[in-house]
Design a protein around this motif. Sequence first.
Motif, PDB file in Angstrom:
ATOM      1  N   GLU A   1     -15.485 -36.793  24.968  1.00 31.35           N
ATOM      2  CA  GLU A   1     -15.184 -38.208  25.214  1.00 31.35           C
ATOM      3  C   GLU A   1     -15.262 -38.493  26.709  1.00 31.35           C
ATOM      4  OE1 GLU A   1     -11.825 -39.739  23.000  1.00 31.35           O
ATOM      5  OE2 GLU A   1     -11.387 -41.177  24.604  1.00 31.35           O
TER       6      GLU A   1
ATOM      7  N   GLU B   1     -15.609 -44.434  24.156  1.00 30.77           N
ATOM      8  CA  GLU B   1     -14.509 -45.411  24.107  1.00 30.77           C
ATOM      9  C   GLU B   1     -14.878 -46.635  24.932  1.00 30.77           C
ATOM     10  OE1 GLU B   1     -10.534 -43.907  24.270  1.00 30.77           O
ATOM     11  OE2 GLU B   1      -9.880 -45.519  25.598  1.00 30.77           O
TER      12      GLU B   1
ATOM     13  N   HIS C   1     -13.269 -46.854  28.389  1.00 27.65           N
ATOM     14  CA  HIS C   1     -13.796 -45.864  29.331  1.00 27.65           C
ATOM     15  C   HIS C   1     -15.158 -46.314  29.856  1.00 27.65           C
ATOM     16  CE1 HIS C   1     -11.326 -42.412  27.233  1.00 27.65           C
ATOM     17  NE2 HIS C   1     -10.579 -43.430  27.629  1.00 27.65           N
TER      18      HIS C   1
ATOM     19  N   ASP D   1     -14.185 -44.840  20.013  1.00 24.63           N
ATOM     20  CA  ASP D   1     -12.795 -45.256  20.185  1.00 24.63           C
ATOM     21  C   ASP D   1     -12.849 -46.737  20.537  1.00 24.63           C
ATOM     22  OD1 ASP D   1     -11.757 -42.800  19.616  1.00 24.63           O
ATOM     23  OD2 ASP D   1     -10.841 -42.454  21.567  1.00 24.63           O
TER      24      ASP D   1
ATOM     25  N   ASP E   1      -8.036 -46.193  19.277  1.00 23.96           N
ATOM     26  CA  ASP E   1      -7.265 -45.463  20.293  1.00 23.96           C
ATOM     27  C   ASP E   1      -6.535 -46.527  21.117  1.00 23.96           C
ATOM     28  OD1 ASP E   1      -6.261 -43.724  22.098  1.00 23.96           O
ATOM     29  OD2 ASP E   1      -8.172 -43.009  22.883  1.00 23.96           O
TER      30      ASP E   1
HETATM   31 CO    CO Z   1      -9.982 -42.248  23.442  1.00 23.58          CO
END
Ligand code: CO
Length: 434
Positions: A230, A266, A269, A294, A337
Amino acid sequence: MTDFFKGIPKIAYEGGDSRSDYAFRHYNPDEVVMGKRMEDHLRFSVAYWHSFAWPGGDPFGGQTFERPWFGETMELAKLKADVAFEMFEILGVPFFCFHDADVRPEGRDFAENTDRLKEMTDYFAGKMEQTGVKLLWGTANLFSHRRFMAGAATNPDPDVFAFSGATIKTCMDATKALGGQNYVLWGGREGYETLLNTDLKRERQQAGRMLQMVVDYKHKIGFEGAILVEPKPQEPAKHQYDYDVATVYGFLKEFGLEGEVKMNIEQGHAILAGHSFEHELAMAASLGILGSIDMNRNDYQSGWDTDQFPNSTLEAALAYYEVLKSGGFTTGGTNFDAKLRRQSLDPEDLILAHVGGMDVCAAGLKAAAAMLEDGGLEEARAERYAGWETDAAKAYLTSATLEDLETAVRSGPITPEPRSGRQERLENYVNRFV
Ligand code: CO
Ligand code: XUL
């Protein structure tokens, strides 16, 4: 049954005219979209850590949530699991995800941690059997405990490297035992705070070696799920080595792992890395390493990784467009998440956050499918690159040299004519579907 969600009904699809808070307006699990049930496209998953372990703290203040399962005993860990599976059933989500540290209290040492994880894995197995809820992925929390403050695999102390690898092994064992479809590695502390004390080359090699061991162990135990990294550029580390998809791909190539490891991407991110979510998804798809997502956004004003539930249909549509275009999820899914805001104290807040997130994703999926079926974006893209379909242009990418290009330009003669990129037209097109 616990009474935590007392009075909250099981959430059902009621369509756009529903007046109820406890209803889906878009998420209709059995509705077929592009030949597949919506539930099988989206593969929703609840994140155990934010929903059940996070106390509501921020850098300026501690716990705001009061949950009857907060505490450091195995009995409370089981109560937490009871409530978690009740929520999975209320929402009708097919999957959940966990870290070791979310599901068991911290033990005195590695052996006690492992025993406790095993006890909780067995407890989960029973609940999964009863409810039919499955494990999307498992992972190890190698960032919260103070032993990991200078990194896990990238720690200057080989004892921490060993402790981290051993912990990953126990979490892979737990994930396999529960039939997990993926195993995720997020390197929260795999980076540095200051270059003044950091041997960057050595640390990257340690991270690469650990990932090679993870892949070897996957094959050794016959884990059939995917190994996913990730990416995230910073937070908590000032700089993390797995900055974004393209950076991680270079890292995988360096360590010979590009055919073994995919990405868990994600949204928040991606934004921290200065990209859009759809950019990261498209990049991973183009490299053949799109694994799972995510689905949680950042606050666009603060710029922090605030892990908020998705609430923009446009953003979801652009994301699922890339997922669908790449052929859809195989082992992956949509993991929330995401955490509540710290003032959202009530049990119903936890339910409604997921209801809203699921509905936004479903609306996005439908819009994405409609765009793909209509084909407008792909037609425009094909037209934009149509010049490359001639034999002469194809040769530019295979046999031609710079001298050949000069000859072609002189003899044509070739005088390039700029053409519109038609961005506004395409933006208007997308908005017709959301
Ligand atoms: Co995550
Ligand atoms: C942190 C984050 C993690 C990973 C799993 O930003 O996203 O929760 O998803 O460790």
